[in-house]
Design an enzyme around this catalytic site. Structure first.
Site, PDB file in Angstrom:
ATOM      1  N   GLU A 140     -22.826 -63.324 -65.607  1.00  0.00           N
ATOM      2  CA  GLU A 140     -21.133 -64.409 -66.154  1.00  0.00           C
ATOM      3  C   GLU A 140     -21.880 -66.052 -65.917  1.00  0.00           C
ATOM      4  O   GLU A 140     -22.031 -66.761 -65.414  1.00  0.00           O
ATOM      5  CB  GLU A 140     -20.271 -64.940 -65.327  1.00  0.00           C
ATOM      6  CG  GLU A 140     -19.862 -63.075 -65.316  1.00  0.00           C
ATOM      7  CD  GLU A 140     -18.430 -63.011 -64.347  1.00  0.00           C
ATOM      8  OE1 GLU A 140     -17.995 -63.800 -63.431  1.00  0.00           O
ATOM      9  OE2 GLU A 140     -17.883 -62.037 -64.465  1.00  0.00           O
ATOM     10  N   GLU A 199     -17.877 -52.852 -67.971  1.00  0.00           N
ATOM     11  CA  GLU A 199     -17.251 -53.115 -66.639  1.00  0.00           C
ATOM     12  C   GLU A 199     -16.032 -52.576 -66.962  1.00  0.00           C
ATOM     13  O   GLU A 199     -14.431 -53.953 -66.997  1.00  0.00           O
ATOM     14  CB  GLU A 199     -16.865 -54.521 -65.845  1.00  0.00           C
ATOM     15  CG  GLU A 199     -18.644 -55.556 -65.279  1.00  0.00           C
ATOM     16  CD  GLU A 199     -18.615 -56.266 -64.086  1.00  0.00           C
ATOM     17  OE1 GLU A 199     -17.821 -57.148 -64.280  1.00  0.00           O
ATOM     18  OE2 GLU A 199     -19.088 -56.494 -64.338  1.00  0.00           O
TER      19      GLU A 199
END
Ligand code: XIL
Length: 334
Positions: free
Chosen positions: A146, A256
């Site tokens: 991220e 995810e």
């Protein structure tokens, strides 16, 4: 005719009862996975489904900085090792997660006021030690997690965090150090909202293309796929994006996935059916590309989701009963 019908029905019923995602995935050369939380491994139903259904697990928090280096220079691998041991005894692979991120860091790191050189040294020591410890025990690492802004624009691409901008090239460095610590482990860049089209998927693509071009060791992109019935990328654009990433010679993992029912409409049954369709379409997109090699959801039971349980984002309900999304994955893989 009647006998044949009964036989076929029996066959179909027994198939779906015996369905195991990991075996169905293996038929296509795909790993099927879930994140795993060490704190729940002692719960019998949790452990049974986790061990039976999945061929790869990702530690939910156990290999993050906060867990592995809770105090400066003191490394603890107890929790992560518990995940690896569970995987070994269930013949599962492990995705390492993660080595450099702006969250789940210990406070000594985030509030230490370290200068750039010290931060760089801290990152290198951490990567050497953690990757070294799990050498041969994980198939890949989410090296950097991220790093890209939600709305990158005009050259402003990277999130400010403990590493950036203090160590402006921390992404390249992290991949190089991870590769030195374990030359055989596959190295991934992992992010959310990078699945379809738009500025963020483009920024992720540009980053990994540039890394490949400059010879930085990177082997794959993790598309997290945290979505909801309200916000879910167009699947054709996802297919196109997966294709352009794999055209670079990189693998793609769905890392995810969860589908919150937030923003859905109709009855609960209708929302769970819509959720199942999203799961199925993503599995189909992965099946359509030989270099999409893993499909991992962020947990498997709504009892333990990082979101609120009333968002019902996963494959099993809070009582460990398979939901329509589970059945759709079985059908899609069959
Ligand atoms: C989440 C975990 O599920 C939570 O238990 C923890 O409190 C915060 O992190 N993107 C990631 C994951 O890469 O590491 C995050 O996991 C979810 C979002």
């Amino acid at each position: 005719m009647h006998v044949l019908f009964v036989l076929v029905t029996l066959l179909l019923v027994s198939c779906s009862y015996g369905a195991v995602l990991r075996d169905l995935g293996q038929n296509h050369g795909k790993l099927i996975g879930s994140c795993a939380n060490q704190g729940h491994l002692a719960e019998q139903q949790y452990a049974q489904i986790l061990g039976q259904q999945f061929s790869v697990i990702t530690p939910e928090n156990e290999m993050k900085w906060a867990a592995t280096q809770p105090a400066r220079g003191q490394f603890t691998f107890t929790q992560g090792d518990a995940i690896v041991n569970f995987a070994t005894s269930h013949n599962q692979k492990v995705r390492g997660h993660n080595l450099a991120w702006g969250e789940d860091n210990p406070s000594w790191l985030t509030s230490g006021n370290f200068n750039a050189t010290t931060k760089q040294n801290l990152l290198k020591t951490h990567i050497d030690t953690v990757v070294g410890h799990y050498k041969g025990k994980v198939i890949c690492w989410d090296v950097v997690n991220e790093a890209i802004l939600d709305n990158p624009a005009n050259g402003n691409v990277y999130k400010q965090n403990v590493w950036y901008p203090a160590v402006p090239n921390y992404i390249d460095l992290a991949f190089q150090w991870a590769n030195q610590a374990d030359p055989n482990v596959k190295l991934f860049y992992n992010d959310y909202s990078a699945e379809g089209s738009g500025a963020k998927p483009d920024a992720v693509y540009n980053l990994v293309r540039s890394m490949k071009q400059r010879g930085i060791p990177i082997h794959g992109v993790g598309l997290q796929y945290h979505v909801s019935l309200q916000y879910s990328p167009n699947i054709q654009q996802v297919i196109t994006n997966i294709q352009r990433i794999t055209d670079l010679g990189l693998e793609v993992h769905i890392t995810e996935m969860d589908v919150s029912i937030q923003g859905g409409s109709g009855s609960q049954a209708q929302m769970l059916a819509a959720q199942a369709t999203v799961y199925g379409s993503v599995m189909k997109a992965c099946l359509g590309n030989a270099k999409c090699t893993a499909f991992v959801s962020w947990g498997f039971t709504d009892k333990y989701t990082w979101l609120n349980s009333n968002q019902m984002p996963l494959l099993y309900d809070t009582n460990y009963q398979p939901k329509p999304a589970y059945d759709t994955l079985v059908t899609t893989l069959s």
